[in-house]
Design an enzyme around this catalytic site. Structure first.
Site, PDB file in Angstrom:
ATOM      1  N   ALA A 209      40.748  38.131  36.154  1.00 59.40           N
ATOM      2  CA  ALA A 209      39.933  37.984  37.217  1.00 59.40           C
ATOM      3  C   ALA A 209      40.737  40.001  37.713  1.00 59.40           C
ATOM      4  CB  ALA A 209      40.465  37.279  38.728  1.00 59.40           C
TER       5      ALA A 209
ATOM      6  N   LYS B  34      32.639  25.407  31.699  1.00 60.95           N
ATOM      7  CA  LYS B  34      33.166  26.187  31.702  1.00 60.95           C
ATOM      8  C   LYS B  34      33.387  26.410  29.741  1.00 60.95           C
ATOM      9  CE  LYS B  34      38.516  27.611  32.323  1.00 60.95           C
ATOM     10  NZ  LYS B  34      39.917  27.240  32.277  1.00 60.95           N
TER      11      LYS B  34
ATOM     12  N   GLY C 167      44.133  33.710  14.318  1.00 63.22           N
ATOM     13  CA  GLY C 167      43.688  32.807  15.559  1.00 63.22           C
ATOM     14  C   GLY C 167      43.916  31.329  15.226  1.00 63.22           C
TER      15      GLY C 167
ATOM     16  N   ASN D 138      45.917  38.159  23.826  1.00 64.35           N
ATOM     17  CA  ASN D 138      47.739  37.608  24.056  1.00 64.35           C
ATOM     18  C   ASN D 138      48.396  38.799  24.349  1.00 64.35           C
ATOM     19  OD1 ASN D 138      51.032  36.882  23.434  1.00 64.35           O
ATOM     20  ND2 ASN D 138      49.302  34.852  21.987  1.00 64.35           N
TER      21      ASN D 138
ATOM     22  N   GLY E 276      39.929  37.042  19.698  1.00 68.39           N
ATOM     23  CA  GLY E 276      40.538  36.352  20.903  1.00 68.39           C
ATOM     24  C   GLY E 276      41.375  36.616  21.154  1.00 68.39           C
TER      25      GLY E 276
ATOM     26  N   ASN F 132      48.451  37.763  41.953  1.00 66.89           N
ATOM     27  CA  ASN F 132      46.744  37.639  41.739  1.00 66.89           C
ATOM     28  C   ASN F 132      46.094  36.972  40.205  1.00 66.89           C
ATOM     29  OD1 ASN F 132      43.808  37.918  41.410  1.00 66.89           O
ATOM     30  ND2 ASN F 132      44.143  40.200  40.235  1.00 66.89           N
ATOM     31  N   THR F 133      45.569  35.884  40.520  1.00 64.29           N
ATOM     32  CA  THR F 133      45.233  34.847  40.238  1.00 64.29           C
ATOM     33  C   THR F 133      43.216  34.818  39.950  1.00 64.29           C
ATOM     34  OG1 THR F 133      46.058  32.996  38.703  1.00 64.29           O
ATOM     35  CG2 THR F 133      45.863  32.714  41.310  1.00 64.29           C
TER      36      THR F 133
ATOM     37  N   HIS G  55      31.389  29.522  21.476  1.00 67.46           N
ATOM     38  CA  HIS G  55      31.701  29.332  22.672  1.00 67.46           C
ATOM     39  C   HIS G  55      32.130  30.633  23.605  1.00 67.46           C
ATOM     40  CE1 HIS G  55      35.494  31.482  21.448  1.00 67.46           C
ATOM     41  NE2 HIS G  55      35.282  30.900  20.201  1.00 67.46           N
TER      42      HIS G  55
END
Lengths: 249, 601
Positions: free
Chosen positions: B424, B38, B183, B316, B312, B537-538, B13
């Protein structure tokens, strides 16, 4: 498309939609198809060198994205219990129905003219399919209203792509247009056959691998054990760094 | 002659590439930004083409292509695990073999053919080595303990590494191996809570704040912390090691009750909602407890006050903050592409510093490494789409953005090079005034089309950060990349309602002028006008889409949502029916045209 497909759709559609959970399954699958189309159209919008077509591709992409959301919303209203339906409605990446192969979008693989022929045919088929649904009137009112809305857009998609093909013909490229249309026509059954073959191959290898697992792998179970939990030290690789980096294992 | 190295992560992925020129990152991007799929896992063909073009080189100029993991080692783990789990792995074995024998095992040949690189130029890093390198080699530290925590790589699920000032910069120390995986535990709980794996983990993190960790006794049976600093999972409650599609068993259902059905509305004020929130809170607390346990062990074994995190799980943000607050390290570093996309970057950096043994000088890391658009090309695209736009001058454009934001507008912000990773950070962002909950609800419901309980992040200038947020000093690096949380000071919570989560936390981005000058200038201008240099901010994407990468993507988002305007460079673009213009009616059949039914937007 013609009469045979239309007759077939008229015969099959009410039966197919009468099956349990068919609404959410079909609507979710339409949602995914439209979303994939939106991705293909956005790529065409970016890649085309014909600036006059860019806006049409863009609007087409917006339409497909909106249809996808409409289908998804309606499917959710039906409950969406089926796993495929559920996956398609979730925001995770389940998008498989798109024209990208090895990073190459549909537009890049086909070229402008063939892409337009593909758009024209696909959209005409959608118009025919949704038109049959409306004609037979076996769906509920809310879904019918949604389909009417979508059908209008599909007519626009057919209209502009057909007009562009006619323009190419008027420019003396009629033979190319005909050839592209034939390719598009025959590619669909060919791809269906390839998908079918792949599925058969998948089933056959699945059976062989299962047999392999049961008959050949089984004895090794005696000597196999699960890795222990907890930290374990990592031994340094005795190879030189370059040799270790070249190795795949 | 410069040495060119292309790092590639793919086939699972978030495939990506990173291109180095003499060890300096010149381009890095995820394939999803190009294909618009995605988490795209295919070989990053288009991202690689762009990266080479950006650098002005041909594939033949590449000195090395580094894949981010070792395929044979991974295949070996799958085989051995299938044998160890006989007979219950009978469904996963055929699937795995089809996938591996059909493609993944032959990745070397495919890499060589696809990227036009001869086999002798191919190198293979290890999965967790790539993660470790992506963290340490981008960090400001001379030395560090490195923890890599994700689902699974070849065999390891958690890795402990020593980061050193000289080669080998990344030295393996110890590992926890499959199937014991923090994970995968978090992902299984994500599935249990009705969210999609590899996507919904953020939702679990957001949901956790609404609940209390009342299931900790149950969680501690599922994840047992060992005396040696490791952990052991109750493998009868999970089935990722033998089931092809599911990740938990009826045993987990017996312990925690019925799983949440996907798509069920979440209302934390109901008893049912509270129950799910409590499970999410317990899951999050268990992860944090396990990470702390592992980090303490790392501190005992490695004599450094610095910790680098990757994998990954390092995305968090809440857990990272807990590590800073309760953990034994004085400084923490997480780079924003901590997941598999960052593996491409890590693999390339590892090859340069550790295989080619080139020295390293720790320095600042800026993640704006993706595609950018020059003003003329962007203008041409916008012109073609007939999108109403104004080209603003250098003097006025920031004031115009501030006008929009202060007036309650929500704007898309498309500037400079795209960010690497899922965050972002002021290059491809949706921005809004952070004052008032109404903004949050509007952005959630009508722009991002996502669940109402999910929080938004604030971006604040570095100069004003301490005024509004309590940021742990160990997190000075991670807060630049929105991979840690801060506490909103109680006196400002009401003011910053749109970006303050229910527990008073916020996943803040502290913006430095040297990282993102335009974004910093905008925040400063907004602060000058309103007294509050903070913005919501997103990421600039709609639900289910990757972050936008082209002006066309940005406009598609504008036209598909309730965004008020998009700023592409200094072009201010708004929505208008002009795009669909009356001239398009000619393409409709006569009966529809006569009925006055223009194509609906």
């Amino acid at each position: 498309m013609g009469r045979p497909r239309r007759t077939w759709l008229k015969l099959v559609s009410p039966l197919a939609w009468s099956r349990k959970d068919s609404e959410q399954r079909f609507l979710a699958s339409f949602s995914e198809t439209e979303r994939g189309s939106s991705v293909d159209m956005l790529a065409a919008c970016e890649l085309t060198e014909r600036r006059d077509l860019r806006r049409k591709y863009f609007i087409h992409a917006l339409d497909e994205a909106r249809h996808s959301r409409m289908f998804a919303r309606r499917a959710k209203e039906f409950g969406a219990r089926q796993s495929r339906a559920r996956a398609a409605l979730d925001d995770a990446n389940t998008l498989q129905t798109h024209g990208i192969v090895m990073g190459r979008p549909l537009f890049e693989r086909y070229g402008e003219l063939e892409f337009l022929a593909f758009v024209c045919r696909s959209e005409a088929m959608a118009v025919e399919q949704f038109g049959v649904y409306r004609e037979l009137d076996f769906l509920d009112d809310k879904t019918n209203v949604m389909l009417d809305n979508i059908l209008r857009d599909e007519h626009f998609h057919v209209g502009y792509s057909r007009t562009e093909l006619e323009r190419y013909t008027r420019q003396g490229r009629g033979a190319e247009v005909t050839w592209a249309q034939r390719k598009v026509f025959w590619r669909r059954p060919w791809e269906a056959w390839m998908r079918f073959s792949l599925r058969v191959g998948h089933v056959v290898t699945g059976i062989w691998m299962t047999l392999l697992y049961v008959l050949v792998v089984a004895p090794f179970k005696l000597g196999a054990r699960r890795e222990a939990a907890g930290w374990r030290a990592v031994k340094p690789d005795p190879r030189s760094r370059m040799a270790a980096a070249r190795g795949q294992g | 002659m410069a040495t060119w190295i292309l790092g590639v992560s793919a086939l699972f992925h978030d495939s990506a590439v990173a291109l180095l020129r003499d060890g300096e990152v010149v381009a890095a991007a995820q394939e999803e930004r190009f294909t618009r799929i995605k988490h795209d896992h295919e070989l990053p063909v288009r991202a690689a083409e762009w990266a080479l073009a950006e650098a002005g080189i041909e594939p033949t100029d590449l000195d090395w292509l580094v894949f981010y993991e070792k395929p044979l080692a991974k295949f070996q783990r799958i085989l051995v695990n299938s044998v160890a789990e006989f007979p219950r792995a009978w469904r996963s074995f055929p699937r795995a073999m089809q996938s591996w024998l059909g493609r993944k095992l032959w990745v070397a040949g495919e890499l060589s053919r696809t990227f036009h690189v001869p086999p002798q130029k191919l190198l293979f890093s290890q999965h967790h080595q790539s993660h470790a390198a992506s963290a340490f080699l981008t960090s400001p530290f001379e030395d560090a303990a490195i923890l890599t925590v994700d689902g699974v790589g070849e065999l390891a699920t958690t890795g402990l590494w020593r980061g050193r000032p000289e080669a080998p910069h990344i030295e393996p120390v110890a590992e926890v191996v499959f199937p014991h995986s923090l994970g995968l535990f978090y992902s299984a709980m994500t599935a249990f809570l009705g969210f999609a794996v590899n996507e919904g983990e953020y939702k679990v993190m957001g949901m956790a704040a609404f609940g209390e960790p009342v299931f900790m006794d149950e969680m501690r049976k599922l994840v047992r912390l060992d005396d040696n600093g490791g952990f052991t999972l109750d493998l009868e409650a999970f089935c990722w090691h033998w089931h092809p599609t599911e990740s938990y068993t009826t045993r987990l259902v017996g312990i925690l009750g019925t799983p949440r059905f996907p798509g069920t509305p979440f209302d934390p004020t109901t008893q049912e909602g509270k129950h799910w929130a409590n499970i999410a809170a317990s899951t999050q607390a268990m992860l944090e407890e396990a990470l702390l346990h592992v980090a303490r062990h790392a501190r005992e074994r490695i004599d450094s006050p610095n910790l680098c995190l990757a994998g990954g799980v390092a995305l968090n943000a809440v857990a990272n903050t807990r590590l800073a607050e309760a953990g034994p390290f004085e400084n923490i570093w997480v780079q924003p592409a901590a997941g598999d996309a960052g593996g491409a970057l890590g693999a390339a950096l590892w090859a340069w510093h550790d295989v080619l043994e080139k020295p390293r000088t720790p320095g600042p890391f800026v993640c704006s490494l993706g595609r950018s658009w020059d003003a003329d090309t962007a203008a041409e695209l916008l012109e073609d789409l007939r999108a109403p736009r104004e080209r603003l001058t250098e003097d006025t454009w920031l004031e115009r953005v501030v006008d929009d934001l202060e007036g309650g507008g929500v704007v898309g912000w498309f500037q400079g090079r795209a960010e690497l990773g899922p965050r972002a950070l002021g290059q491809r962002s949706i921005l809004a005034d952070p004052r008032g909950e109404a903004t949050r609800d509007r952005v959630n419901a009508r722009i991002k089309f996502r669940e109402s309980f999910r929080p938004f992040a604030p971006a604040v200038t570095a100069e004003a950060a301490d005024r509004y947020f309590d940021i742990h000093p160990a997190l000075a690096g991670p807060v630049r990349h929105m991979v840690a949380t801060a506490t909103v000071k109680p006196e400002h919570r009401e003011l910053l309602a749109a970006v303050t989560h229910v527990d008073g936390s916020a996943r803040v981005q502290v913006v430095h002028a040297e990282d993102s000058p335009r974004f910093h200038a905008l925040l400063t201008a907004f602060g000058a006008r309103t007294g509050l240099p903070v913005l919501l901010n997103t990421s600039f994407n709609l639900k289910g889409d990757p972050i936008v990468d082209t002006p066309i993507d940005a406009l598609a988002a504008l036209y598909s949502s309730d965004l008020d305007a998009v700023y592409v460079g200094r072009h201010r673009v708004t929505r208008s029916e002009r795009v669909r213009g009356g001239d398009l009616k000619e393409y409709l059949p006569e009966e529809i045209r006569n009925a006055g039914a223009a194509p609906a937007r």
